[in-house]
Each structure stands twice: as C-alpha cells, then as structure tokens.
Motif scaffolding. Structure first.
Motif, PDB file in Angstrom:
ATOM      1  N   TYR A   1       0.868  -1.258  -0.013  1.00 24.40           N
ATOM      2  CA  TYR A   1       0.039  -0.097  -0.139  1.00 24.40           C
ATOM      3  C   TYR A   1       0.686   1.372   0.098  1.00 24.40           C
ATOM      4  CZ  TYR A   1      -4.731  -2.195   0.792  1.00 24.40           C
ATOM      5  OH  TYR A   1      -5.684  -3.157   0.677  1.00 24.40           O
ATOM      6  N   LEU A   2       1.961   1.220   0.801  1.00 24.55           N
ATOM      7  CA  LEU A   2       2.987   2.253   0.787  1.00 24.55           C
ATOM      8  C   LEU A   2       3.454   2.715  -0.526  1.00 24.55           C
ATOM      9  CD1 LEU A   2       4.243   2.226   4.664  1.00 24.55           C
ATOM     10  CD2 LEU A   2       2.304   3.441   3.746  1.00 24.55           C
ATOM     11  N   LYS A   3       3.878   1.501  -1.088  1.00 29.50           N
ATOM     12  CA  LYS A   3       4.478   1.511  -2.564  1.00 29.50           C
ATOM     13  C   LYS A   3       3.593   2.083  -3.446  1.00 29.50           C
ATOM     14  CE  LYS A   3       8.159  -1.914  -2.027  1.00 29.50           C
ATOM     15  NZ  LYS A   3       8.557  -3.236  -2.376  1.00 29.50           N
ATOM     16  N   CYS A   4       2.197   1.857  -3.379  1.00 31.44           N
ATOM     17  CA  CYS A   4       1.369   2.257  -4.327  1.00 31.44           C
ATOM     18  C   CYS A   4       0.980   3.683  -3.828  1.00 31.44           C
ATOM     19  CB  CYS A   4      -0.199   1.503  -3.840  1.00 31.44           C
ATOM     20  SG  CYS A   4      -1.648   1.995  -4.641  1.00 31.44           S
ATOM     21  N   GLY A   5       1.200   4.117  -2.862  1.00 35.78           N
ATOM     22  CA  GLY A   5       1.040   5.714  -2.635  1.00 35.78           C
ATOM     23  C   GLY A   5       2.417   6.352  -3.190  1.00 35.78           C
ATOM     24  N   GLU A   6       3.480   5.765  -2.994  1.00 35.46           N
ATOM     25  CA  GLU A   6       4.679   6.439  -3.554  1.00 35.46           C
ATOM     26  C   GLU A   6       4.449   6.459  -5.211  1.00 35.46           C
ATOM     27  OE1 GLU A   6       7.874   3.952  -2.031  1.00 35.46           O
ATOM     28  OE2 GLU A   6       7.380   4.759   0.182  1.00 35.46           O
ATOM     29  N   ALA A   7       3.776   5.382  -5.773  1.00 28.40           N
ATOM     30  CA  ALA A   7       3.638   5.296  -7.353  1.00 28.40           C
ATOM     31  C   ALA A   7       2.631   6.496  -7.673  1.00 28.40           C
ATOM     32  CB  ALA A   7       3.330   3.911  -7.677  1.00 28.40           C
ATOM     33  N   GLY A   8       2.046   7.267  -6.796  1.00 25.66           N
ATOM     34  CA  GLY A   8       0.932   8.173  -7.068  1.00 25.66           C
ATOM     35  C   GLY A   8      -0.460   8.087  -7.008  1.00 25.66           C
ATOM     36  N   ASP A   9      -0.753   6.857  -6.337  1.00 27.01           N
ATOM     37  CA  ASP A   9      -2.079   6.542  -5.935  1.00 27.01           C
ATOM     38  C   ASP A   9      -2.357   6.786  -4.551  1.00 27.01           C
ATOM     39  OD1 ASP A   9      -4.743   5.589  -5.518  1.00 27.01           O
ATOM     40  OD2 ASP A   9      -4.420   3.701  -6.538  1.00 27.01           O
ATOM     41  N   GLY A  10      -3.135   8.123  -4.278  1.00 28.65           N
ATOM     42  CA  GLY A  10      -3.203   8.338  -2.931  1.00 28.65           C
ATOM     43  C   GLY A  10      -4.228   7.252  -1.889  1.00 28.65           C
ATOM     44  N   ASP A  11      -4.738   6.754  -2.615  1.00 26.79           N
ATOM     45  CA  ASP A  11      -5.688   5.586  -1.901  1.00 26.79           C
ATOM     46  C   ASP A  11      -4.863   4.529  -1.275  1.00 26.79           C
ATOM     47  OD1 ASP A  11      -7.840   6.877  -2.805  1.00 26.79           O
ATOM     48  OD2 ASP A  11      -8.647   5.411  -3.779  1.00 26.79           O
ATOM     49  N   GLY A  12      -3.552   4.367  -2.007  1.00 27.00           N
ATOM     50  CA  GLY A  12      -2.674   3.662  -1.457  1.00 27.00           C
ATOM     51  C   GLY A  12      -2.156   3.996   0.252  1.00 27.00           C
ATOM     52  N   TYR A  13      -2.173   5.430   0.272  1.00 30.71           N
ATOM     53  CA  TYR A  13      -1.886   5.921   1.589  1.00 30.71           C
ATOM     54  C   TYR A  13      -3.032   5.794   2.629  1.00 30.71           C
ATOM     55  CZ  TYR A  13       2.549   7.888   0.087  1.00 30.71           C
ATOM     56  OH  TYR A  13       3.663   8.291  -0.456  1.00 30.71           O
ATOM     57  N   ALA A  14      -4.365   6.006   1.814  1.00 30.12           N
ATOM     58  CA  ALA A  14      -5.586   5.716   2.847  1.00 30.12           C
ATOM     59  C   ALA A  14      -5.654   4.348   3.445  1.00 30.12           C
ATOM     60  CB  ALA A  14      -6.976   5.986   1.829  1.00 30.12           C
ATOM     61  N   HIS A  15      -5.408   3.460   2.563  1.00 30.55           N
ATOM     62  CA  HIS A  15      -5.220   1.685   3.208  1.00 30.55           C
ATOM     63  C   HIS A  15      -4.091   1.675   4.142  1.00 30.55           C
ATOM     64  CE1 HIS A  15      -8.916   0.507   0.856  1.00 30.55           C
ATOM     65  NE2 HIS A  15      -8.393   1.480  -0.233  1.00 30.55           N
ATOM     66  N   GLY A  16      -3.032   2.248   3.609  1.00 36.15           N
ATOM     67  CA  GLY A  16      -1.840   2.111   4.473  1.00 36.15           C
ATOM     68  C   GLY A  16      -1.725   2.740   5.779  1.00 36.15           C
TER      69      GLY A  16
END
Length: 400
Positions: free
Chosen positions: A236-251
């Motif tokens: 999830y954190l890598k997803c956020g770093e890749a530009g998807d804010g929802d990754g930070y939401a779930h992370g």
C-alpha cells in the motif's frame, strides 16, 4: 466448463472498482518490436485453422450473434474514440473484432495477441486498450440485450482479448484479468480457476515490481485478504509512492491498527489528501478530527463530493447534530444523497428528522422506491448505536 465460466462473468462485470480499491490507470507504452514479442513467421493466426470449422458452425447456428455491429454498437465505439479510450479509428477496431471472433472458441494465448498486434501494427498497449474498453462497455450492452447468444459471444470475445492482452504483459489488462479470475475463483472454487488465478496474480506481481500503482493496489488488497497485513502495508505504501493516494488511505489504516500509531496514520492521510487529492484520505482524516475543527467539515465535504461511501451520511449527521449552527434542510439533502448511494442507515435518520417536523408522509419524496423497501425489510435492532458511519462496512454505522 467454459460456458459455466462465461455465465459467472456476468455478475462480476459490474464496475471493477467494486472489486479492488483502485481501477487501473493508463498503462505505459508497450512495443511489439521488443525481442520478447518478436514473431518471425507471417500468415494467418496459428489457431485459426484449427478453429475455423467450429467457428463457422457456431456462426451458422447463431448468425445474428456474430454480426460485428451487434456485438459492439457503433455509438459506444465512436464515443470511446472521441474520448481517446481506443487509440485508432472505429474501422480498425471492428477489423480487430472481426479477426478475433474465430478465436473465441479456443484458449486465449500470447500467440493470438502477437498475431493481432502484427496484423494491425499495434502495440500491446493498444491491444490492451481494446480489452479495457470491452470490459467497461459490454456489461452495459448486455444489460439491454435479452438475446442469450449475443450476450455469450460478447463475453467470450471480451475474455479472449483480455486474457491474451494480459499474456502480452499490458499492465491494465493484467490487472483486470486477475480481478475477473479472482472473482470467478471465489464464486466457483474450482481447481482450474484457482491455478489460473494464481498464474494471473504472478503476472500482477511482476507488473507491481515495475511500480504500476494499480497492480500494487491489487497486490496489497490480495495480501490483506490472505491475512498478510505486513506485506499488504508495504505494498500500500509503495502504491502511494507510485502516485495513488488511496494507497496511503489503506496504508494509514493498517499503520493505525497494526502499530497503533495514530500520528503516523494521520501523516500518511494528509500526504495522500494534500499531495494526491485522495478522497479516501480526506474521509479518514475527517473521522479523526474533532467535529468542532473547521477541517472536519471541509474534509468530509471533499470526500462526499467524490462519492466516498459514508461521507454523505456523516455530513447529514454533522449538520443535524454536531455543527455549531444546525442546518436541518442541508442535513436532509445529504441524507438523501447518501440513501442514493445505498446507505439504508440514512433512510432511518432522514425519517427521524421528518418525524420531528411532523412530515413523515414526505419520506417517499426523499427516498427511492428500492431503498424504501430495503429500509422496511431491514432489522433496525441489528444496527448498533453508532451515530456516524465510521468505516468501510455498512454494519458499523448506526441510526439515530
């Protein structure tokens, strides 16, 4: 077996975002000139000759079902071309569909995808764009068509192109193909689909390692479902770093539950909200902020405007109960929006407000007929006394 699988594709081909936190973003260019896709031989597709007789037989049996324009109506194709969802003219699109139809009775393959890309001088990304377009469009077309033959042909065509594009490595097709297979596997539980879903997940992991945010989101949600919350958090954190804010939401949610670190969760949500405009991050922040803080209303409004489930319900509750200056008309409006999103809890809260005004007979003007029936059938006692919708599960919400 194939027929049973196609039948189970129908309920799964509803908005794909319902299956996973994010939907695939546009994929990176993928050239068929790469060594891994090089095809030196020319001529007809390697599987056409084997399936031509069977295809002609099916075509004779259901001639209307195999008419190209009936499979994908021209208005959908023109709209997609205008919106640049498919990167070529409608004539080319229909030629690709025509060339793909004989393959619908056979197992999808990389060789078929290479054949189409070579014949029509397109990249795997272009071929994947056709697959994504079909996945998004055909459920709407099938929903208006009662002809079983046409419906099955469309689904077989969509799955053949989607699976083949995934085997070529197109990121968007890889993600969508796994999502569909995963849904089928959960419904049927057969070993064949389980093996295919495992192989499809491996392709998703390969794409995720390249930094594709949609693939990372799928990997994270899959790991979370399997109980690997530590691996899910990392993804999830890598997803956020890749530009998807929802990754930070779930992370952030996992950071809070796994590590009990509310401050770090808040930091991640603010990062996803401010830097990436993630509606889910705004929603999570609003749940943690005191309702008296102006940011509470501001963040909840942003979440509700983006359709985050529960946000509209919470705004209705905020304006009717928590705001310094109550605004009952606005509260009713937001409850009305929320019930339109399927929140039966909002029907009860709206009814409570109307009762105070002595206008219970007006409920039917605020609530859709289906939700009115659903509210009557629901057991109010099962909805515990939580006065705000505090998470992704409807059972966590309560009524006034």
């Amino acid at each position: 077996m194939a027929t049973q699988r196609i039948r189970h594709l129908r309920p799964l081909l509803r908005p794909i975002s319902h299956l996973h936190p994010t939907s695939p973003p546009p994929c990176k260019p993928f050239s068929t000139s790469a060594p891994s896709l090089a095809v030196r031989s020319t001529g007809p597709s390697p599987t056409v000759n084997h399936n031509a007789q069977r295809f002609r037989s099916r075509q004779k049996e259901h001639p209307e079902a195999y008419k190209i324009a009936l499979i994908v109506p021209i208005e959908y194709v023109l709209s997609a071309h205008k919106a640049k969802q498919i990167p070529f003219r409608p004539q080319t699109f229909y030629k690709v569909i025509e060339a793909s139809l004989p393959h619908t009775g056979s197992r999808p393959s990389r060789a078929f995808g290479e054949f189409i890309c070579r014949e029509f001088a397109m990249s795997a990304k272009d071929f994947g764009a056709i697959a994504v377009f079909l996945v998004k469009t055909l459920p709407h077309v099938n929903g208006r068509d009662m002809d079983e033959g046409k419906r099955n042909v469309r689904l077989e065509l969509m799955y053949t192109i989607l699976h083949s594009a995934a085997l070529l490595g197109d990121p968007a097709a890889v993600v969508l193909h796994f999502q569909l297979l995963d849904g089928i596997t959960r419904k049927l539980g057969r070993k064949t689909e389980q093996v295919e879903a495992h192989e499809a997940f491996q392709r998703v992991q390969e794409v995720a390692r390249l930094g594709n945010s949609a693939a990372l989101a799928v990997v994270a949600s899959t790991l979370e479902l399997k109980g690997d919350r530590k691996g899910a958090l990392e993804a999830y954190l890598k997803c956020g770093e890749a530009g998807d804010g929802d990754g930070y939401a779930h992370g952030g949610q996992l950071v809070k539950t796994l590590k009990g670190d509310r401050e770090e969760a808040m930091r991640l949500w603010r990062k996803g909200a401010v830097s990436l405009d993630s509606a889910k991050c705004y929603y999570n922040l609003s749940l943690e902020i005191d309702p008296k803080d102006p940011e509470h209303e501001k963040f909840m409004l942003k979440a509700a405007a983006s359709g985050v489930r529960g946000a509209a319900h919470n705004l209705g509750f905020y304006y009717s109960k928590l705001a310094e200056k109550k605004n009952i008309p606005l509260a009713k409006e937001w409850y009305c929006v929320s019930q339109g999103e399927g929140m039966v809890e909002s029907v009860y809260n709206l009814l409570a407000l109307l009762k105070k005004e002595g206008k219970t007979e007006e409920l039917s003007t605020w609530v859709g007929a289906d939700m009115f029936v659903k509210a009557k059938l629901s057991d109010v006692q099962e909805l515990k006394a939580r006065e705000r919708f505090a998470g992704p599960n409807p059972g966590q919400a309560a009524i006034q």
